[in-house]
Design a protein around this motif. Sequence first.
Motif, short mmCIF file in Angstrom:
data_model
loop_
_atom_site.label_atom_id
_atom_site.label_comp_id
_atom_site.label_asym_id
_atom_site.label_seq_id
_atom_site.Cartn_x
_atom_site.Cartn_y
_atom_site.Cartn_z
N ALA A 49 -4.52 10.57 -5.22
CA ALA A 49 -4.99 11.90 -4.85
C ALA A 49 -4.44 12.95 -5.79
N ALA A 50 -5.11 14.09 -5.82
CA ALA A 50 -4.65 15.19 -6.65
C ALA A 50 -3.32 15.73 -6.12
N ALA A 51 -2.57 16.34 -7.02
CA ALA A 51 -1.32 16.97 -6.61
C ALA A 51 -1.60 18.02 -5.55
N SER A 52 -0.74 18.09 -4.54
CA SER A 52 -0.97 19.05 -3.46
C SER A 52 0.25 19.95 -3.28
N ARG A 53 0.01 21.17 -2.81
CA ARG A 53 1.05 22.19 -2.67
C ARG A 53 0.94 22.84 -1.29
N ILE A 54 2.06 22.87 -0.56
CA ILE A 54 2.12 23.58 0.72
C ILE A 54 3.37 24.44 0.70
N ARG A 55 3.19 25.75 0.89
CA ARG A 55 4.32 26.68 0.84
C ARG A 55 4.56 27.27 2.23
N LEU A 56 5.82 27.26 2.64
CA LEU A 56 6.23 27.87 3.89
C LEU A 56 7.15 29.06 3.58
N GLY A 57 7.11 30.08 4.43
CA GLY A 57 7.95 31.24 4.21
C GLY A 57 7.25 32.30 3.39
N SER A 58 8.02 33.07 2.65
CA SER A 58 7.47 34.18 1.88
C SER A 58 6.56 33.69 0.77
N SER A 59 5.49 34.44 0.52
CA SER A 59 4.59 34.09 -0.58
C SER A 59 5.11 34.61 -1.92
N ALA A 60 6.10 35.49 -1.88
CA ALA A 60 6.70 36.02 -3.11
C ALA A 60 8.07 35.40 -3.32
N ASP A 61 8.39 35.07 -4.57
CA ASP A 61 9.68 34.46 -4.89
C ASP A 61 10.82 35.47 -4.77
N ALA A 62 11.99 34.96 -4.42
CA ALA A 62 13.19 35.79 -4.44
C ALA A 62 13.50 36.20 -5.88
N SER A 63 14.10 37.35 -6.03
CA SER A 63 14.39 37.85 -7.38
C SER A 63 15.78 38.46 -7.41
N ASP A 100 14.72 30.30 -3.01
CA ASP A 100 13.51 29.48 -2.88
C ASP A 100 13.83 28.02 -3.16
N VAL A 101 13.21 27.14 -2.40
CA VAL A 101 13.40 25.70 -2.53
C VAL A 101 12.06 25.04 -2.83
N VAL A 102 12.07 24.04 -3.69
CA VAL A 102 10.91 23.18 -3.91
C VAL A 102 11.29 21.77 -3.51
N VAL A 103 10.46 21.16 -2.69
CA VAL A 103 10.60 19.75 -2.31
C VAL A 103 9.60 18.94 -3.12
N LEU A 104 10.07 17.90 -3.78
CA LEU A 104 9.19 17.01 -4.54
C LEU A 104 9.06 15.69 -3.81
N ALA A 105 7.82 15.28 -3.58
CA ALA A 105 7.54 14.03 -2.88
C ALA A 105 6.49 13.26 -3.66
N ALA A 106 6.55 11.94 -3.56
CA ALA A 106 5.58 11.10 -4.27
C ALA A 106 4.46 10.61 -3.36
N SER A 107 4.59 10.90 -2.05
CA SER A 107 3.55 10.49 -1.11
C SER A 107 3.61 11.42 0.10
N LEU A 135 3.31 14.80 -5.60
CA LEU A 135 2.87 14.40 -6.94
C LEU A 135 2.82 12.88 -6.98
N THR A 136 1.63 12.32 -7.03
CA THR A 136 1.49 10.87 -6.85
C THR A 136 1.40 10.09 -8.15
N LYS A 137 1.20 10.78 -9.27
CA LYS A 137 1.05 10.10 -10.56
C LYS A 137 2.07 10.64 -11.55
N ALA A 138 2.40 9.81 -12.54
CA ALA A 138 3.35 10.25 -13.56
C ALA A 138 2.87 11.53 -14.23
N ALA A 139 1.57 11.60 -14.51
CA ALA A 139 1.02 12.77 -15.20
C ALA A 139 1.16 14.05 -14.40
N ASP A 140 1.34 13.92 -13.07
CA ASP A 140 1.51 15.11 -12.24
C ASP A 140 2.79 15.86 -12.58
#
Length: 365
Positions: A49-63, A100-107, A135-140
């Motif tokens: 499947a294509a790479a997918s993105r789900i964001r929780l919390g603020s839509s703007a990054d901390a600065s 801000d935190v990013v979680v990386l998952a392969a499935s 991100l399910t593929k290396a190219a992702d």
Amino acid sequence: MSPFPHHASPAFTAASPVRRRPAHRIAACLSAALAVLAGGLVQAGQAEAAASRIRLGSSADASRAGWSGPAFTMNGSGGVVSASMTKAVDAIRGGTGSLDVVVLAASTPGSGSRTPECDAITRLRGINSCTTWTLTKAADGNNAQANTDIRNAEFVYFAGGDQCTYTAWKATALRASVQSVVAKGGGSGGGSAGHHINSSVVYDACQGSITSREALADPYDSYATFTTGMFGWPHYADTVNDSHFVTRDRMGRTMAFVARAVKDGLTTGGKAWGVGVEEGGSLFIDKNGLATLSGADAYVVLGDHQPERAVPGQPLTYSDYKIWRLTSGRTFDFKNRPTCGYYLKSVTNGVTDSNPYHGTPVTGC
């Protein structure tokens, strides 16, 4: 308490026939077969499947101008451990503001929430947002938006799953993006496979998952495969992580991994340090390399000399591993690594001399 009935030693015996247990490969084949039988070809194809993105919390990054890390969490199972994650977040933000935190998952999880790690993280203080990238593929690993999100984040959490998929990102932009987070004073961590990927020598399991019995019977077993050069975090050099440590009886294979790392020069100075964390345990490591354990036990396994025998097709012999057992609240200094407080265990012809999870600390060291 001993993890084995009646304090018996684990059955690490090279004399017994070794049965192959490529656990996650078998599981993958069974899952695919069931999908076909059920007419679920579309579901079976989700691995592409294509790479997918789900964001929780603020839509703007901390600065803000700067951050106070780096900081790391090393978890024995896939779930977020609130105690250690809170320490990491507080260390990075210096006790003020949010990040801000990013979680990386392969499935994607098979059931329940699609963002289990972010669900837990957003409940902690000091969190501005948490974004899950699947991100399910290396190219992702070259996905432009994923790399932008990572670089704008202050902590990257690798979810549980298959560390072989994570090591495939070594040749992509993602590796440098994660490194940039740590370099600016942020952090990295993860659980299970996410714990593995954060050590300097990664047991990648790309050929299959190896058991302690198999690894001790032949430290060069085809399932004992490693990736180096993925990440090299401050004060955490020459390490090889392992997870689900006591529950899945992984001390023996960590001993074999350490022997391989020393024998093959995968680490420096003729030493290798195994870091095994039990399910529910988590090491928080601060910018000075001081690790503090929350939850279930962790073990640090040092091999500081060449193995007496580590050759393909023969059982391992290695004397006097130095093992530190950590319980909740205990610390281990990875910057100034201790020279005392350990107990000794040996492996002879693929067999440990006694229960390797317990021992009497050496005195006079």
